[in-house]
Design an enzyme around this catalytic site. Structure first.
Site, PDB file in Angstrom:
ATOM      1  N   THR A 288       0.808  -1.214   0.000  1.00 21.10           N
ATOM      2  CA  THR A 288       0.000   0.000   0.000  1.00 21.10           C
ATOM      3  C   THR A 288       0.841   1.264   0.000  1.00 21.10           C
ATOM      4  O   THR A 288       0.500   2.246  -0.660  1.00 21.10           O
ATOM      5  CB  THR A 288      -0.937   0.015   1.228  1.00 21.10           C
ATOM      6  OG1 THR A 288      -1.701  -1.195   1.250  1.00 21.10           O
ATOM      7  CG2 THR A 288      -1.881   1.201   1.186  1.00 21.10           C
TER       8      THR A 288
ATOM      9  N   ASP B 128       9.963  -7.881   3.246  1.00 21.03           N
ATOM     10  CA  ASP B 128       9.633  -7.097   4.430  1.00 21.03           C
ATOM     11  C   ASP B 128       9.668  -7.947   5.699  1.00 21.03           C
ATOM     12  O   ASP B 128      10.096  -7.485   6.767  1.00 21.03           O
ATOM     13  CB  ASP B 128       8.263  -6.437   4.262  1.00 21.03           C
ATOM     14  CG  ASP B 128       7.150  -7.427   3.927  1.00 21.03           C
ATOM     15  OD1 ASP B 128       7.452  -8.554   3.452  1.00 21.03           O
ATOM     16  OD2 ASP B 128       5.970  -7.078   4.117  1.00 21.03           O
TER      17      ASP B 128
ATOM     18  N   THR C 219      -0.891  -4.227   5.247  1.00 13.72           N
ATOM     19  CA  THR C 219      -1.963  -4.646   4.348  1.00 13.72           C
ATOM     20  C   THR C 219      -2.404  -6.068   4.695  1.00 13.72           C
ATOM     21  O   THR C 219      -3.585  -6.399   4.662  1.00 13.72           O
ATOM     22  CB  THR C 219      -1.498  -4.564   2.887  1.00 13.72           C
ATOM     23  OG1 THR C 219      -1.022  -3.237   2.622  1.00 13.72           O
ATOM     24  CG2 THR C 219      -2.625  -4.894   1.934  1.00 13.72           C
TER      25      THR C 219
END
Length: 267
Positions: free
Chosen positions: A10, A109, A132
């Site tokens: 996002t 991530d 997200t």
């Protein structure tokens, strides 16, 4: 100075380190159609607003879960900052022993967050990232990344609820005054907030039992982490670190571009 960039589903998070100090950080929306020039101009403008000179940047590191943006951002950094990013991916040394069946399947991530959590807070530790998606990453006291859990994100849950119902309104994601709501908005807020509190408590408890790490610390990161912590009366979360990913990128840069890592496996 070091420019760190995390390309999420996002948002794109950026930060600039001067030595060990994160002097500034920014957040941009993810737009796959944005060109390298547009992204480069964004960086230049942000630098100028904060009186940062591109010539003072010694290196750039980037993690991404958006392959379509990798070339764009890398190209922008090369031509507008003068540095080609070190990209977290296969071959990156992490200092962790990644026990995933196929390490290349793990999102960059999640690896970055796990590196930061283990290096900064020690293990065993469970990292819960409220993005997200809501991810749970499990790291042992020996620096082994065991894997974890991927669940829907809070904002994603709200968007799906609104999109797939005819009469439910858009509501602000805040902790309701009580679990039992007397308005439709309060009902939705309660379901989302307290529902995710329950999800986190149950999954964390199951992880601790299954991995035999009942004493593990639980760290929360991500934009909505404070919302869940505020609603969790049992204090499931021990540590909150909103800048965990940016810290992890700095550690990985030092690990791969400068001093090297001790132990661990390549991702």
């Amino acid at each position: 100075m070091l420019l760190v960039i995390d390309i999420g589903n996002t948002n794109i998070k950026l930060g600039v380190y001067d030595g060990d100090v994160l002097v500034v950080s920014w957040r941009l929306s993810v737009k796959v159609t944005r060109t390298a020039d547009e992204f480069g101009v964004c960086i230049k403008n942000l630098f100028e607003l904060n009186r940062i000179r591109t010539e003072d940047v010694d290196g750039v590191i980037m993690s991404s879960v958006q392959p379509a943006l990798n070339y764009t951002v890398s190209h922008a950094c090369k031509y507008y900052v003068g540095k080609e990013p070190l990209t977290v991916g296969p071959g990156t040394r992490t200092g962790l022993n990644i026990k995933y069946r196929n390490p290349q399947e793990v999102g960059a991530d999640r690896i970055v967050n796990s590196v930061a959590a283990y290096k900064l807070y020690g293990g065993p530790i469970i990292v819960v990232d409220f993005g997200t998606a809501t991810t749970f990453n499990v790291i042992t006291d020996k620096g082994e990344f065991l894997g974890g859990v991927i669940a829907p994100g809070i904002k994603s849950g709200l968007d799906t609820l609104i999109r797939n119902t005819a009469k439910l309104p858009s509501v602000e994601l805040i902790k309701p005054a009580s679990v039992i709501g007397n308005t439709t908005a309060a009902n939705m807020q309660s379901g989302l907030v307290h529902g995710f509190v329950g999800l986190v408590k149950h999954i964390v408890a199951q992880i601790k039992r299954e991995a035999g790490i009942e004493h593990a610390k639980v760290l929360a990161t991500g934009g909505l982490s404070e919302l869940i912590i505020d609603a969790d009366e049992d204090d499931t979360i021990d540590i909150v670190d909103r800048y965990l990913t940016l810290k992890g990128l700095k550690l990985l840069y030092e690990c791969n571009a400068q001093t090297g890592c001790d132990g661990g496996t390549k991702r």
